[in-house]
Design a protein around this motif. Structure first.
Motif, PDB file in Angstrom:
ATOM      1  N   GLY A 340       0.781  -1.224   0.000  1.00  0.00           N
ATOM      2  CA  GLY A 340       0.000   0.000   0.000  1.00  0.00           C
ATOM      3  C   GLY A 340       0.811   1.271   0.000  1.00  0.00           C
ATOM      4  O   GLY A 340       0.236   2.368   0.050  1.00  0.00           O
ATOM      5  N   MET A 341       2.141   1.185  -0.067  1.00  0.00           N
ATOM      6  CA  MET A 341       2.999   2.375  -0.047  1.00  0.00           C
ATOM      7  C   MET A 341       3.585   2.568  -1.445  1.00  0.00           C
ATOM      8  O   MET A 341       4.217   1.667  -2.001  1.00  0.00           O
ATOM      9  CB  MET A 341       4.120   2.228   0.986  1.00  0.00           C
ATOM     10  N   LEU A 342       3.352   3.778  -2.024  1.00  0.00           N
ATOM     11  CA  LEU A 342       3.768   4.098  -3.384  1.00  0.00           C
ATOM     12  C   LEU A 342       4.940   5.067  -3.340  1.00  0.00           C
ATOM     13  O   LEU A 342       4.926   6.059  -2.622  1.00  0.00           O
ATOM     14  CB  LEU A 342       2.600   4.716  -4.156  1.00  0.00           C
ATOM     15  N   GLY A 343       5.970   4.770  -4.132  1.00  0.00           N
ATOM     16  CA  GLY A 343       7.115   5.670  -4.180  1.00  0.00           C
ATOM     17  C   GLY A 343       8.193   5.153  -5.108  1.00  0.00           C
ATOM     18  O   GLY A 343       8.043   4.119  -5.762  1.00  0.00           O
ATOM     19  N   LYS A 344       9.303   5.904  -5.154  1.00  0.00           N
ATOM     20  CA  LYS A 344      10.454   5.533  -5.972  1.00  0.00           C
ATOM     21  C   LYS A 344      11.461   4.784  -5.106  1.00  0.00           C
ATOM     22  O   LYS A 344      11.720   5.159  -3.955  1.00  0.00           O
ATOM     23  CB  LYS A 344      11.117   6.771  -6.574  1.00  0.00           C
ATOM     24  N   VAL A 345      12.069   3.744  -5.663  1.00  0.00           N
ATOM     25  CA  VAL A 345      13.060   2.958  -4.934  1.00  0.00           C
ATOM     26  C   VAL A 345      14.367   3.742  -4.839  1.00  0.00           C
ATOM     27  O   VAL A 345      14.880   4.233  -5.849  1.00  0.00           O
ATOM     28  CB  VAL A 345      13.302   1.603  -5.619  1.00  0.00           C
ATOM     29  N   ILE A 346      14.899   3.841  -3.614  1.00  0.00           N
ATOM     30  CA  ILE A 346      16.210   4.467  -3.422  1.00  0.00           C
ATOM     31  C   ILE A 346      17.293   3.396  -3.333  1.00  0.00           C
ATOM     32  O   ILE A 346      18.256   3.405  -4.093  1.00  0.00           O
ATOM     33  CB  ILE A 346      16.216   5.339  -2.145  1.00  0.00           C
ATOM     34  N   ARG A 347      17.135   2.453  -2.398  1.00  0.00           N
ATOM     35  CA  ARG A 347      18.127   1.396  -2.235  1.00  0.00           C
ATOM     36  C   ARG A 347      17.513   0.234  -1.478  1.00  0.00           C
ATOM     37  O   ARG A 347      16.425   0.355  -0.897  1.00  0.00           O
ATOM     38  CB  ARG A 347      19.362   1.905  -1.476  1.00  0.00           C
TER      39      ARG A 347
END
Length: 546
Positions: A340-347
């Motif tokens: 349920g958490m949307l975002g861009k992958v950092i690492r």
């Protein structure tokens, strides 16, 4: 990084424990000689007895010798051809490790033959007694036991008296273990009927202190004597450690094995540990303390089990990291939705996966949660479809409305002609009909969010310009009171207000649908200034938005 440090600390602790134990292991034979011997059953044959029998069986002059071993006391019987063979048999028996005393009752074959030639007397042989009234058998038992006790440090104060096969022990011993040992040795002598143990434990300071001082001095002397071997063993371990470091530091060797950084690190640590353990084993073999290996491995197994139960969540995260780093379900800068958490992958580290939301916030997800959850990767494919719904009045020409909407979507920059935009009727409501419009965007060339927003704007404006009814929900309200009921609201389409001048429209061709790199720049900044190891591959996706 923390996992690697913990592994190194555990390896250092194990190595230090092994070295300390090996320094003391050289004293095991001495302590074993002084410890209380275990009880030996009739069915159990001591190893020394087996080895002595095998040794004597290989020599023709000794093949008639009988061997009995009880608590380190060797009794030799049988016959040999001459006196030299008798003495040699006693020396051979005394040379075995663990032998405390040798009772050499071997007879010469010629003497045995002469005694056997004498005619037997009628009735049982009389018991021979000396002038002091003690039988020869009792004297033999007393002499043998006293000789054994005099050779054992803990029992040299014990006095033996024998009468009629009953052994009476007196004197002082160091502790209860030595008292039990004296009784066990007395019972092991043939001809003993009963042991009366009246020995007392030493209570004087001198009697208690001196044996401990002697034991400590003996250990110190033994340690000093083995210092050269200990130095060689330490040099051997050091050499194997240097070799392990060189092998583990070979980048080319492990890159051929796998391109995954975590797998390379794991294999590197396993190979390094195997080489160091081999060196430790050789060092223990040199010190004669290989028996410690089993004990150390058993201790390590118990400790590992306890640590595994105590740090189960950490272990679960670490195992999930290994599997995820092999599968690579996403890469840096991919747009994903996890739990349920949307975002861009950092690492992705050995503990967690770090995302950056579209508000610029960091979100940390344990790798075990990532492994168990449904992961949606919006970036893995270049093309992505957007869709939105529009509600029309029930009297609207739906074919004309759909065609008008598709025409507007096709004209938007960034909307692909193949696959072509499409529309369909989703549902029929109480006062409206829901129509869905959809189109495809190449995420590498255009910003997905901007194109979707532009599509919604142009379709809405086009429907307004062509006066397609897009009704808002209406309600019927009845007021009840003392008088008649009067409706103040109606259902359906509310009366349309007078038409006003059309606002100015932004041309579709002028819409900005370029890729927004704001979030990518934030991710790059975080990667440059972060010091945590990234388990994701270097190949990065380039779609910046959701």
């Amino acid at each position: 990084m923390n996992t690697m440090i913990a592994g190194r600390l555990l390896a250092s602790l194990l190595l230090g424990t092994t070295l300390f134990s090996s320094a003391l292991a050289i004293q095991v034979p001495l302590e074993a000689a002084q410890a209380s011997p275990p009880a030996v059953t009739e069915e159990e044959v001591p190893p020394i007895e087996k080895e002595l029998r095998a040794t004597f069986a290989e020599v023709a002059a000794f093949d008639s010798i009988e061997v009995k071993v009880r608590h380190g006391v060797v009794e030799l019987g049988g016959t040999v051809p001459n006196a030299e063979a008798r003495e040699e048999a006693g020396r051979v028996a005394g040379s075995f490790e663990g032998v405390r005393y040798v009772e050499n009752l071997v007879k010469l074959a010629s003497v045995e033959h002469e005694e056997g030639a004498k005619p037997p007397a009628d009735g049982p042989p009389p018991t021979e007694e000396s002038d002091d009234g003690i039988s020869n058998e009792d004297r033999r038992i007393q002499g043998r036991l006293q000789s054994v006790f005099d050779r054992v440090d803990e029992l040299d104060e014990v006095k033996v008296d024998v009468a009629g096969g009953v052994v009476h022990l007196t004197g002082t011993v160091f502790d209860s273990a030595a008292r039990t040992q004296a009784a066990d040795l007395a019972k092991s002598i043939d001809g003993v009927l009963l042991v009366d143990n009246d020995t007392q434990e030493a209570t004087r300071l001198k009697d208690r202190l001196l044996p401990n001082v002697e034991r400590f001095s003996s250990k110190v002397r033994g340690f000093i004597a083995t210092l050269p071997l200990l130095v060689v063993a330490l040099l051997l371990i050091w050499a194997f450690s240097r070799l392990a470091g060189r092998v583990a530091g070979s980048q080319r060797l492990f890159r051929r094995l796998s391109g995954n950084a975590l797998i390379q690190s794991l294999v590197r640590q396993v190979v390094k540990a195997a080489i160091v353990i081999t060196g430790v084993f050789f060092a223990l073999e040199l010190l004669g303390a290989t028996a410690l290996v089993g004990a150390v491995l058993g201790s390590v197994g118990v400790v590992s089990l306890a640590l595994g139960l105590a740090f189960r969540d950490l272990a679960e995260n670490y195992l999930a990291s290994i599997i995820l780093s092999i599968r690579q379900p996403f890469r840096t800068k991919d747009v994903v939705e996890i739990d349920g958490m949307l975002g861009k992958v950092i690492r992705m580290t050995t503990r967690e996966t770090v995302l950056m939301s579209f508000d610029g916030n960091h979100m940390l997800l344990p790798n075990s949660t990532v492994f168990k959850s449904k992961v949606t990767n919006f970036t893995r494919s270049d093309n992505r479809r957007f869709s939105f719904g529009v509600g029309f009045g029930t009297d609207v020409d739906l074919r004309a409305a759909i065609e008008l909407g598709l025409e507007q979507i096709r004209a938007i920059p960034g909307v692909l002609s193949e696959p072509a935009p499409n529309a369909w009727i989703e549902a029929l409501g109480d006062s409206s009909v829901l129509v869905n419009f959809a189109g495809w965007v190449n995420q590498r060339e255009s910003d997905f969010t901007k194109v979707q927003s532009e599509a919604i704007r142009t379709v809405k404006e086009a429907m307004d310009d062509h006066e397609f009814d897009m009704p808002a929900p209406t309600y019927e309200v009845h007021l009840t009171g003392g008088g008649a009921t009067s409706p103040v609201g109606t259902t359906g389409t509310s009366p349309k207000p007078a038409k006003s001048a059309k606002p100015s429209r932004i041309p579709v061709e002028a819409a900005d649908v370029s890729v927004d790199t704001t979030l990518d720049e934030a991710v790059d900044h975080d990667l440059r200034h972060g010091d945590e190891e990234d388990l994701l591959t270097e190949e990065k996706s380039q779609a910046p938005s959701a």
